[in-house]
Design an enzyme around this catalytic site. Structure first.
Site, PDB file in Angstrom:
ATOM      1  N   CYS A 137       0.809  -1.224   0.000  1.00 47.79           N
ATOM      2  CA  CYS A 137       0.000   0.000   0.000  1.00 47.79           C
ATOM      3  C   CYS A 137       0.844   1.276   0.000  1.00 47.79           C
ATOM      4  O   CYS A 137       0.326   2.351  -0.296  1.00 47.79           O
ATOM      5  CB  CYS A 137      -0.950   0.006   1.193  1.00 47.79           C
ATOM      6  SG  CYS A 137      -2.058  -1.417   1.239  1.00 47.79           S
ATOM      7  N   HIS A 179      -3.334   7.260   2.028  1.00 47.73           N
ATOM      8  CA  HIS A 179      -3.732   5.918   1.615  1.00 47.73           C
ATOM      9  C   HIS A 179      -5.109   5.639   2.196  1.00 47.73           C
ATOM     10  O   HIS A 179      -5.364   5.893   3.381  1.00 47.73           O
ATOM     11  CB  HIS A 179      -2.712   4.906   2.119  1.00 47.73           C
ATOM     12  CG  HIS A 179      -3.173   3.489   2.011  1.00 47.73           C
ATOM     13  ND1 HIS A 179      -3.718   2.971   0.850  1.00 47.73           N
ATOM     14  CD2 HIS A 179      -3.181   2.480   2.919  1.00 47.73           C
ATOM     15  CE1 HIS A 179      -4.033   1.702   1.053  1.00 47.73           C
ATOM     16  NE2 HIS A 179      -3.717   1.388   2.302  1.00 47.73           N
ATOM     17  N   ASN A 201     -10.154  -0.169   0.019  1.00 44.38           N
ATOM     18  CA  ASN A 201      -8.693  -0.090   0.039  1.00 44.38           C
ATOM     19  C   ASN A 201      -8.173  -0.690  -1.266  1.00 44.38           C
ATOM     20  O   ASN A 201      -8.238  -1.895  -1.476  1.00 44.38           O
ATOM     21  CB  ASN A 201      -8.148  -0.863   1.246  1.00 44.38           C
ATOM     22  CG  ASN A 201      -6.637  -0.799   1.357  1.00 44.38           C
ATOM     23  OD1 ASN A 201      -5.940  -0.404   0.437  1.00 44.38           O
ATOM     24  ND2 ASN A 201      -6.127  -1.214   2.511  1.00 44.38           N
TER      25      ASN A 201
END
EC number: 2.3.1.180
Length: 339
Positions: free
Chosen positions: A129, A266, A296
């Site tokens: 990520c 993020h 996500n």
């Protein structure tokens, strides 16, 4: 005068198949797993996510985001001399998804009677990520040193392929998508648009809290090829590390929290986003939030959110934005830039 890199165009792409929390509840019920819209929203802030259809790979999503970013930058595919793709879900073991994307971009250019992108460097970055932050930092360094002039930096993921749909604590969190930016060389006195500073780190002692503990050997899958996560451990680490990285980037640029116009984090979990904003003394109306509709999307989440902020008109030329992320590894980092 000094050589900097600046973002000249952004782009993003979400696959058409959209699954709401109600869809996920039904999907999990078929597997004997109970969950609810309230449970998902309360813990994550997620209401929907997108999944790629069978046969659609990270390079396909990346291609669509890249074409939009190149168009926004006002350049042609043949102008790109560096391609970096951040992904944890590559098309294949090798070659890199960046090389595959380069081929698809060249095919698109040739079909329009233009020069392709063949010949420039192309490689993948794997920092989960945090991958886009890492990739942007590398591209910026290569442009500053003259190793590249115009880079395409992409985050592209098909996380739906590595989810365990028997684990409600993880499978509801992730989605597929891609985001891209064109980063090009500029020279000025430091007051113009530029990547101002970056700060990236990793701590391999925490590899086990977020991982896919499987590999391929002799044509067989060894280990478990599905995502595993210790959510509480990730949360505890994430908030503190994001604050540290953001403040380090600000210090390198000689700036402080009030100088930040936008936080583009993020998109992992709304609670992490809110906690980070509080630590940086930023109100939530200065934070780009897409987690509710995208879930996500790992390495794609920051460029997706950045493109949303730019195209919605919220992020304006001349403003500063703090990009930051954490991911498996455990990796983390931040990039401060002026649009």
């Amino acid at each position: 005068m000094r050589r900097y890199s600046r973002i000249s165009g952004t782009g993003s792409y979400l696959p058409p198949r959209r699954l709401t929390n109600a869809d996920m509840v039904g999907l999990l019920a078929e597997r004997g797993i109970e969950t609810s819209d309230d449970w998902i929203v309360d813990r994550t802030g997620i209401r929907a996510r997108h999944y790629a259809d069978d046969g659609v790979n990270a390079s396909d999503l990346g291609l669509q985001a890249s074409l939009k970013a190149i168009e926004a930058a006002g350049c042609q595919i043949g102008d790109i001399d560096l391609i970096i793709v951040a992904t944890s879900t590559p098309d294949m073991v090798f070659p890199s998804t960046a090389s595959i994307l380069q081929r698809k971009l060249t095919e698109s250019a040739v079909a329009q009677g233009q020069a392709g992108a063949a010949g420039g460097a192309a490689f993948d970055v794997q920092a989960v990520c945090s991958g886009f932050i890492y990739a942007l930092t590398i591209a910026d360094a290569m442009i500053q040193t003259g190793a590249a002039t115009r880079a395409l930096v992409v985050g592209a993921e098909v996380f739906s392929r590595i989810l365990d749909f028997k684990d409600r604590t993880t499978c509801v969190l992730f989605g597929d998508g891609a985001g891209a930016v064109v980063l090009e060389a500029v020279e000025h006195d430091g007051s113009g648009p530029a990547v101002l500073a970056s700060d990236i780190h990793a701590d391999g002692r925490h590899t086990g809290i977020l991982c896919v503990p499987g590999t391929v050997s002799g044509g067989q899958v060894l280990g478990d090829p599905l995502l595993k996560m210790d959510g509480q451990a990730v949360f505890k680490l994430a908030v503190g590390l994001l604050e540290t990285a953001a403040k380090a980037a600000l210090a390198k640029a000689g700036m402080t929290e009030p100088d930040v116009d936008w936080l583009v984090p993020h998109q992992a979990n709304i609670r992490i986003i809110q906690s980070t904003a509080r630590k940086l003394k930023l109100s939530m109306d200065k934070v780009i939030v897409t987690v509710d509709q995208h879930g996500n999307t790992s390495a794609a989440s920051i460029p997706l959110a950045l493109d949303e902020g730019v195209r919605s008109g919220r992020i304006q030329p001349g403003q500063t934005a703090m990009l930051e992320g954490v991911g498996g590894g455990f990796t983390w980092g931040a990039v401060l830039l002026r649009l």
